[in-house]
Motif scaffolding. Structure first.
Motif, short mmCIF file in Angstrom:
data_model
loop_
_atom_site.label_atom_id
_atom_site.label_comp_id
_atom_site.label_asym_id
_atom_site.label_seq_id
_atom_site.Cartn_x
_atom_site.Cartn_y
_atom_site.Cartn_z
N ALA A 247 0.83 -1.21 0.00
CA ALA A 247 0.00 0.00 0.00
C ALA A 247 0.86 1.26 0.00
O ALA A 247 0.57 2.23 -0.72
N LEU A 248 1.92 1.25 0.78
CA LEU A 248 2.79 2.43 0.86
C LEU A 248 3.47 2.71 -0.48
O LEU A 248 3.68 3.86 -0.86
N THR A 249 3.83 1.64 -1.19
CA THR A 249 4.55 1.79 -2.46
C THR A 249 3.63 1.82 -3.67
O THR A 249 4.09 2.00 -4.79
N ASN A 250 2.30 1.64 -3.43
CA ASN A 250 1.33 1.56 -4.52
C ASN A 250 1.68 0.46 -5.51
O ASN A 250 1.52 0.60 -6.72
N ARG A 251 2.17 -0.65 -4.96
CA ARG A 251 2.48 -1.84 -5.76
C ARG A 251 1.71 -3.01 -5.18
O ARG A 251 1.88 -3.35 -4.01
N LYS A 252 0.89 -3.66 -5.97
CA LYS A 252 0.05 -4.74 -5.46
C LYS A 252 0.83 -5.99 -5.10
O LYS A 252 0.43 -6.75 -4.21
N LYS A 253 1.94 -6.24 -5.78
CA LYS A 253 2.65 -7.50 -5.58
C LYS A 253 4.13 -7.32 -5.28
O LYS A 253 4.92 -8.24 -5.50
N ALA B 33 -5.40 -1.55 4.85
CA ALA B 33 -4.85 -1.84 3.53
C ALA B 33 -5.95 -1.88 2.48
O ALA B 33 -5.71 -1.68 1.29
N VAL B 34 -7.19 -2.12 2.92
CA VAL B 34 -8.33 -2.18 2.01
C VAL B 34 -8.72 -0.77 1.56
O VAL B 34 -8.87 -0.49 0.37
N LYS B 35 -8.89 0.11 2.51
CA LYS B 35 -9.34 1.47 2.22
C LYS B 35 -8.19 2.47 2.05
O LYS B 35 -8.42 3.61 1.66
N LYS B 36 -6.98 2.03 2.38
CA LYS B 36 -5.78 2.89 2.34
C LYS B 36 -5.86 4.04 3.35
O LYS B 36 -5.14 5.03 3.22
N ASP B 37 -6.75 3.91 4.34
CA ASP B 37 -6.86 4.93 5.39
C ASP B 37 -5.54 5.00 6.15
O ASP B 37 -5.02 3.99 6.61
N GLU C 39 -0.40 9.72 5.85
CA GLU C 39 0.19 10.07 7.15
C GLU C 39 1.39 9.18 7.45
O GLU C 39 2.42 9.65 7.93
N ILE C 40 1.26 7.89 7.15
CA ILE C 40 2.35 6.96 7.40
C ILE C 40 3.54 7.26 6.51
O ILE C 40 4.69 7.29 6.97
N VAL C 41 3.30 7.50 5.22
CA VAL C 41 4.40 7.82 4.30
C VAL C 41 5.17 9.04 4.78
O VAL C 41 6.40 9.03 4.85
N ASP C 42 4.45 10.10 5.13
CA ASP C 42 5.12 11.32 5.59
C ASP C 42 5.90 11.08 6.88
O ASP C 42 7.04 11.53 7.03
N LEU C 43 5.29 10.36 7.81
CA LEU C 43 5.92 10.13 9.10
C LEU C 43 7.17 9.26 8.98
O LEU C 43 8.20 9.54 9.60
N PHE D 119 9.04 8.46 6.14
CA PHE D 119 10.06 8.67 5.12
C PHE D 119 10.54 10.10 4.92
O PHE D 119 11.59 10.31 4.36
N GLU D 120 9.77 11.08 5.36
CA GLU D 120 10.08 12.46 4.99
C GLU D 120 11.50 12.87 5.38
O GLU D 120 12.20 13.49 4.61
N ASP D 121 11.94 12.51 6.58
CA ASP D 121 13.26 12.94 7.03
C ASP D 121 14.37 12.04 6.50
O ASP D 121 15.53 12.29 6.74
N LEU D 122 14.02 10.97 5.78
CA LEU D 122 15.01 10.06 5.25
C LEU D 122 15.34 10.33 3.78
O LEU D 122 16.38 9.93 3.29
N ALA D 123 14.40 10.95 3.10
CA ALA D 123 14.57 11.15 1.66
C ALA D 123 15.70 12.12 1.36
O ALA D 123 15.89 13.11 2.07
#
Length: 196
Positions: free
Chosen positions: A42-48, A176-180, A184-188, A190-194
Motif C-alpha cells: 500500500a505504501l509503495t502503490n504496488r500490489k505485488k 490496507a483495504v481502504k488505504k486509510d 500520514e504513514i508515508v510522511d511520518l 520517510f520524509e526525514d530520510l529522503a
C-alpha cells in the motif's frame, strides 16, 4: 514524500547476505498475518511488491526493498505463529534478532499490531526490546476497516496501555483495504530520510 520507484532487492537469512550499499533502512516487524506485506504494498502503490499470503508464517526470510533508489524497507519474518515448531520459531527469532542487532543503517522500526485485538505478549516484548535498543519506533494498528469508530477509540486506549506506549511514539490506524492512514504513514516514516 512521493514514492516514485520501488524494487525488490534481495532476501536474506544471515548478515553476510544483507545489501552492502549502506543505504538507510526502515524495518517492519509484527506477528504473522498482521499485514506487513499488505502495508508495504500500500505504501509503495504496488500490489505485488511484497508477497501477501492468506496463510500465516509464509515470510521466513528478511526481504529488502529499495525505495526511490534512496533507502530500504526491510520486511522481517512474522513472529508468534502457533502452528510451527519451537525449533522453527527459534530460527525465525534468531534471524530477526541478528538483523536488529547487527544492522548499522537501521534508522526506524515499524511495529505492526492488529487493531482488533489487545497486543500479545510477543508484541509487548518486541516493543520493549525496540525501546531498550533506542530505535525510533512507529506503531501501526492494521486492519482498521474491520472495526467501528467506537471500537477504534476503545482499542486505541487498550493498545497504548498494553504496550505502555511512550508519548513520543506515534500510533496510527491503517487499512490496507481502504488505504486509510497511508499518506500520514508515508510522511511520518520517510520524509526525514529522503534525499534532498
Amino acid at each position: 514524500m512521493i514514492i516514485k520507484k520501488s524494487d525488490f532487492v534481495t532476501s536474506a537469512v544471515t548478515k553476510r547476505q544483507y545489501p552492502e550499499d549502506k543505504r538507510t533502512e526502515i524495518a517492519f516487524l509484527g506477528r504473522s498475518n498482521v499485514g506487513k506485506s499488505s502495508l508495504i504494498n500500500a505504501l509503495t502503490n504496488r500490489k505485488k511488491l511484497a508477497k501477501v499470503s492468506s496463510t500465516p508464517g509464509r515470510t521466513r526470510l528478511i526481504n529488502f526493498f529499495l525505495i526511490n533508489d534512496d533507502f530500504h524497507l526491510v520486511d522481517l519474518p512474522g513472529y508468534g505463529y502457533a502452528k510451527v515448531s519451537k525449533t522453527e520459531k527459534a530460527r525465525w527469532g534468531k534471524i530477526i534478532e541478528e538483523y536488529l542487532i547487527s544492522s548499522t543503517t537501521l534508522k526506524r522500526v515499524v511495529l505492526l499490531v492488529d487493531s482488533r485485538h489487545k497486543p500479545s505478549a510477543d508484541d509487548v516484548m518486541m516493543y520493549e526490546w525496540i525501546n531498550y535498543n533506542n530505535y525510533d519506533v512507529v506503531v501501526i494498528a492494521t486492519k482498521s476497516d474491520k472495526i467501528s469508530k467506537r471500537e477504534k477509540a476503545m482499542n486505541e486506549k487498550v493498545i497504548k496501555d498494553t504496550l505502555n506506549l511512550k508519548p513520543e511514539h506515534r500510533l496510527i490506524f491503517f487499512s490496507a483495504v481502504k488505504k486509510d492512514g497511508r499518506e500520514e504513514i508515508v510522511d511520518l516514516l520517510f520524509e526525514d530520510l529522503a534525499s534532498k
